[in-house]
Design a protein around this motif. Structure first.
Motif, mmCIF file in Angstrom:
data_model
loop_
_atom_site.group_PDB
_atom_site.id
_atom_site.type_symbol
_atom_site.label_atom_id
_atom_site.label_comp_id
_atom_site.label_asym_id
_atom_site.label_seq_id
_atom_site.Cartn_x
_atom_site.Cartn_y
_atom_site.Cartn_z
ATOM 1 N N GLY A 169 114.053 45.922 41.064
ATOM 2 C CA GLY A 169 114.518 46.397 39.773
ATOM 3 C C GLY A 169 115.413 47.609 39.892
ATOM 4 N N ASN A 170 115.107 48.499 40.848
ATOM 5 C CA ASN A 170 115.957 49.671 41.073
ATOM 6 C C ASN A 170 117.265 49.297 41.759
ATOM 7 O OD1 ASN A 170 114.056 51.417 39.947
ATOM 8 N ND2 ASN A 170 112.993 51.690 41.894
ATOM 9 N N GLU A 171 117.197 48.283 42.626
ATOM 10 C CA GLU A 171 118.380 47.887 43.384
ATOM 11 C C GLU A 171 119.324 47.010 42.570
ATOM 12 O OE1 GLU A 171 119.364 45.839 47.749
ATOM 13 O OE2 GLU A 171 117.298 46.297 47.137
ATOM 14 N N PHE A 172 118.747 46.147 41.732
ATOM 15 C CA PHE A 172 119.557 45.236 40.911
ATOM 16 C C PHE A 172 119.127 45.390 39.450
ATOM 17 C CE2 PHE A 172 118.785 43.259 45.073
ATOM 18 C CZ PHE A 172 120.077 43.173 45.564
ATOM 19 N N ARG A 173 119.559 46.453 38.823
ATOM 20 C CA ARG A 173 119.067 46.781 37.487
ATOM 21 C C ARG A 173 119.445 45.728 36.447
ATOM 22 N NH1 ARG A 173 116.903 51.633 36.718
ATOM 23 N NH2 ARG A 173 117.079 53.193 38.365
ATOM 24 N N GLY A 174 120.631 45.192 36.545
ATOM 25 C CA GLY A 174 121.075 44.245 35.528
ATOM 26 C C GLY A 174 120.279 42.961 35.504
ATOM 27 N N THR A 175 119.843 42.489 36.667
ATOM 28 C CA THR A 175 119.172 41.189 36.737
ATOM 29 C C THR A 175 117.684 41.282 37.011
ATOM 30 O OG1 THR A 175 119.763 41.048 39.088
ATOM 31 C CG2 THR A 175 121.253 40.003 37.506
ATOM 32 N N ASN A 176 117.213 42.368 37.628
ATOM 33 C CA ASN A 176 115.805 42.436 38.031
ATOM 34 C C ASN A 176 115.008 43.540 37.346
ATOM 35 O OD1 ASN A 176 117.170 40.998 40.470
ATOM 36 N ND2 ASN A 176 114.990 40.675 40.783
ATOM 37 N N ALA A 177 115.678 44.444 36.630
ATOM 38 C CA ALA A 177 114.940 45.505 35.937
ATOM 39 C C ALA A 177 114.010 44.895 34.895
ATOM 40 C CB ALA A 177 115.908 46.479 35.280
ATOM 41 N N GLY A 178 112.747 45.268 34.956
ATOM 42 C CA GLY A 178 111.761 44.751 34.009
ATOM 43 C C GLY A 178 111.154 43.424 34.402
ATOM 44 N N TRP A 179 111.629 42.826 35.509
ATOM 45 C CA TRP A 179 111.081 41.545 35.957
ATOM 46 C C TRP A 179 110.048 41.793 37.050
ATOM 47 C CZ3 TRP A 179 112.142 36.635 34.188
ATOM 48 C CH2 TRP A 179 113.174 36.538 33.250
ATOM 49 N N SER A 180 109.001 41.028 37.006
ATOM 50 C CA SER A 180 107.962 41.132 38.031
ATOM 51 C C SER A 180 107.303 39.769 38.179
ATOM 52 C CB SER A 180 106.922 42.196 37.660
ATOM 53 O OG SER A 180 106.266 41.843 36.451
ATOM 54 N N ALA A 181 106.474 39.649 39.191
ATOM 55 C CA ALA A 181 105.740 38.403 39.428
ATOM 56 C C ALA A 181 104.300 38.751 39.756
ATOM 57 C CB ALA A 181 106.368 37.613 40.573
ATOM 58 N N ARG A 182 103.417 37.826 39.503
ATOM 59 C CA ARG A 182 102.010 38.030 39.846
ATOM 60 C C ARG A 182 101.420 36.714 40.328
ATOM 61 N NH1 ARG A 182 98.435 36.431 35.683
ATOM 62 N NH2 ARG A 182 99.511 35.733 33.805
ATOM 63 N N VAL A 183 100.405 36.835 41.145
ATOM 64 C CA VAL A 183 99.732 35.673 41.705
ATOM 65 C C VAL A 183 98.671 35.185 40.724
ATOM 66 C CG1 VAL A 183 98.135 34.928 43.517
ATOM 67 C CG2 VAL A 183 100.147 36.273 44.106
ATOM 68 N N VAL A 184 98.677 33.899 40.455
ATOM 69 C CA VAL A 184 97.672 33.256 39.614
ATOM 70 C C VAL A 184 97.118 32.074 40.392
ATOM 71 C CG1 VAL A 184 97.194 32.097 37.428
ATOM 72 C CG2 VAL A 184 98.881 33.933 37.516
#
Length: 715
Positions: A169-184
């Motif tokens: 998110g810090n490196e690619f703010r436009g496309t990855n800021a606010g995005w995350s993933a989690r294991v289910v």
């Protein structure tokens, strides 16, 4: 949320966490072969390692050849056991046979085992044909499954993913800021939205069983006092206390066994019918039925309920005092017995309140969902999804020509009000693409904001009755040779130009294509804003609309489109018109799912509505059982107090006073049960949180209505 292919590779690189990971996306595939007419199949295009990650291999044939970058030049496909049976007649020679998918030749290399359809109900797995690294980070359209390294827990994996998400998110703010993933866990993901609902239904079943058993226990306690003379006689002629307990427990077991037998018969007759009538596809529904485990479970439950709810009455009946019980006219209605029966009535009312509250909360949620303004008018409108095969429609102008000819032909038919196409329907999330505003401050590469991408024609907004609040809609003149144009939704317009007129402003995007599905055929990257459309819900009913850009299909054509037709006739007539015109333009093209637009919008309400129907049925039964329990307890109490009431009347009491006495005693128990039930609802309501919409588990309107119903019935 879906993953970007590039971000998937970043996640997969966590080799200390993941042993391996696979990804896929869901294209619309037309299957053609010599066995019959072309059909639409449920398919995924997947990385070659999917089956090795899942630990499953084809029952016949082989899996995909796995290359280092998870894609390869081979055109290979694997089919499900279901498709093998229905399309190919179970012929094992289909392995090695050529089929055509969207006009391209593929070789069937394997057939999966019966019952396997991951993800969802997939019938065909297509080998990935392109490099995952070549996609834009903002294109979130893939799903993923991974196998953890031995000894790694889900919590550890989530911590690593969270740290990586922050870094990206810090490196690619436009496309990855606010995005995350989690294991289910995969079993939880498979159950999906149904998991809390199934637990809620299971809990409701348990509460209903508990309520029924409470009624039986109350009945047995009442019988205990009337059988004291019988018990005393048995004791007088030599029956031991243990023998008496076994006798009465046997009666409880007979009751439980009879109830279990009837319940199993009803279940065997109704479960399949209930699943068949379900408006939603329940995971693993084909495995649901009255089988050996169900029989064992029912037997154990019957035995436990017989012991749990028959033991106390049995012990009480075995404690009869000989002299008192053998006296003529002895009723034996002691204060202890009345207290126990009163406690059971309180429990019945509390259980009924919990079930009624759950059903009421869902009723309120569903009604609120159905009243949400989606931004479209679904009345008299049907939709059909279409996918033009790449091989036959390789040239993009021909793609636009086909859809243009189709909508014009349909629109010219009698009874048709409007016809149009768009890449996504309301409540579907469009592909997110990066953009910049021409003339605004420059944005570093990779940090551009994103908005949903749509490709729509001149008739789409009229077909769904989405008003253009500023500017104009697309026209037939918005084609490859004309000025590139775009229509934005209100959310994007307010974000980019608050308190300003967006008409005439320009938006630039570097995206030239959406994989093999869509291609921009106008020069340059800039598009002039010619209209603002009223917001359409483009994710879900729960979320506010996201920023969206609509490109003219004549300038950014797409092979995969949704056809939307508004007419005045019967939906069956509209469907026939669509099929006729599609068959006239291309007889080899199968038509996808055809359904009313209202059904598209209502489908998101199906899971809570299905759970609501089940809980509603349980709640009605619970209310009936509680009413029977209250009536039975009060009727029994009155019959044992006839002498007392006679004395009261003889001493001058009014009949109305006796009536108030009984009603007051009964309502006191009911109010106590209501209080306990409300408290229990606050706890139990959390299990329904995933199904509730704009309603809290402690919703006062619902609880007030439930209490009014319960108290009214009790009165």
């Amino acid at each position: 949320e879906a993953l970007s292919p590039v971000t998937f590779h970043d996640y997969r690189s966590l080799t200390t966490v993941f042993h391996d990971a696979a990804a896929w996306w869901r294209p619309q595939l037309n299957l053609a072969d010599e066995t019959g007419d072309p059909i639409r199949v449920s398919a995924v295009e997947t990385t070659e390692n999917l089956f090795t990650v899942l630990g499953v291999q084809p029952a016949i044939g082989r899996g995909f050849t796995v290359h280092p970058n998870l894609f390869g030049p081979e055109h290979e496909a694997i089919i499900s056991h279901r498709l093998w049976q229905t399309r190919f007649g179970g012929d094992p020679a289909v392995v090695g046979r050529a089929i055509r998918l969207n006009g391209f030749t593929y070789t069937v290399v394997g057939i999966m085992p019966p019952g396997f359809g991951f993800p969802g109900e997939t019938d065909l797995w297509q080998q990935l044909q392109w490099d995952l690294h070549l996609h834009n980070r903002g294109a979130h359209f893939m799903e993923s499954v991974a196998r953890l390294e031995p000894g790694v827990t889900a919590g550890q994996a989530n911590r690593e993913l969270s740290a990586l998400g922050v870094r990206l998110g810090n490196e690619f703010r436009g496309t990855n800021a606010g995005w995350s993933a989690r294991v289910v866990e995969l079993d939880r993901e498979t159950a999906g939205v149904f998991r809390p609902g199934l637990f809620a239904v299971f809990g409701a079943s348990a509460l209903l069983l508990l309520l029924a058993c409470t009624n039986v226990a109350n009945l047995l306690l009442a019988r205990a006092s009337t059988r004291r003379r019988e018990v005393a006689v048995r004791s007088a002629i030599g029956a031991s206390r243990g023998r008496l307990v076994r006798l009465f427990l046997t009666e409880s077991v007979v009751l439980a066994a009879a109830g279990a037998a009837v319940g199993l018969v009803v279940a065997a007759l109704s479960v399949k019918a209930l699943i068949a009538e379900s408006p939603v596809k329940i995971p693993r529904a084909d495995a649901v039925g009255v089988d050996a485990p169900a029989l064992v479970f029912a037997t154990l439950i019957a035995a436990l309920t017989a012991l749990a709810f028959g033991l106390v009455p049995a012990i009480r009946m075995s404690r009869a005092e000989l002299q008192d019980a053998l006296k003529d006219g002895s009723k034996g209605s002691g204060a202890q017995g009345r207290a126990m029966r009163s406690a059971l009535v309180v429990a019945e009312v509390a259980l009924a309140v919990v079930l009624l509250s759950g059903a009421g909360l869902l009723v309120r949620s569903v009604s609120r969902m159905l009243s949400v303004n989606t931004g479209v008018d679904p009345s008299s409108t049907i939709t059909a999804d279409m996918q033009l095969p790449d091989a036959a429609y390789r040239e993009w102008p021909r793609v636009d020509q086909f859809y243009g000819s189709l909508t014009r032909a349909i629109g010219a038919r009698p009874g048709i009000v409007a016809a149009g196409t768009n890449t996504f329907l309301p409540l579907e999330t469009g592909w997110r693409i990066p953009y910049v505003v021409v003339g605004a401050a420059p944005v570093p590469a990779g940090n551009e904001p994103t908005a949903q991408f749509h490709s729509a024609d001149s008739g789409y907004f009229a077909a769904i009755r989405a008003p253009i609040v500023r500017g104009r809609a697309f026209t037939s003149h918005d084609e490859a040779a004309s000025t590139p144009v775009v229509i934005v939704n209100e959310t994007l317009a307010k974000r980019l130009w608050p308190n300003e007129d967006p008409i005439g402003r320009r938006i630039s995007t570097s995206v030239r294509n959406i994989g093999p599905l869509a291609q921009r055929i106008v020069p340059g990257d800039e598009h002039e804003v010619v209209g603002v459309v009223r917001d359409i819900r483009n994710t879900s009913l729960r979320d506010e609309p996201e920023p969206a850009m609509y490109f003219a299909s004549g300038q950014f054509p797409a092979r995969k489109m949704h056809l939307v037709v508004r007419g005045r006739g019967d939906p069956a007539q509209l469907t026939a018109i669509i099929r006729d015109e599609v068959r006239h333009l291309d007889p080899t093209l199968p038509l996808g799912d055809v359904k009313p637009m209202s059904r598209v919008l209502e489908a998101v309400v199906d899971p809570p509505r299905f759970v609501m129907m089940l809980l509603g049925a349980f709640a009605v039964l619970a209310l009936a059982l509680a009413a029977v329990g209250i009536y039975g307890m009060l009727s029994y109490a009155v019959s044992h107090r006839r002498r007392e009431f006679g004395i009261r009347l003889a001493l001058g009491a009014r009949p109305s006073g006796v009536l108030r006495l009984i009603v007051r005693e009964g309502l006191t128990l009911v109010l106590a049960g209501c209080a306990i039930g409300v408290a229990a609802t606050f706890v139990a309501g959390r299990s329904l949180a995933g199904f509730l919409f704009e309603v809290k588990p402690w919703d006062t309107v619902t609880l007030g209505g439930v209490l009014a119903v319960v108290i009214g019935v009790a009165t």
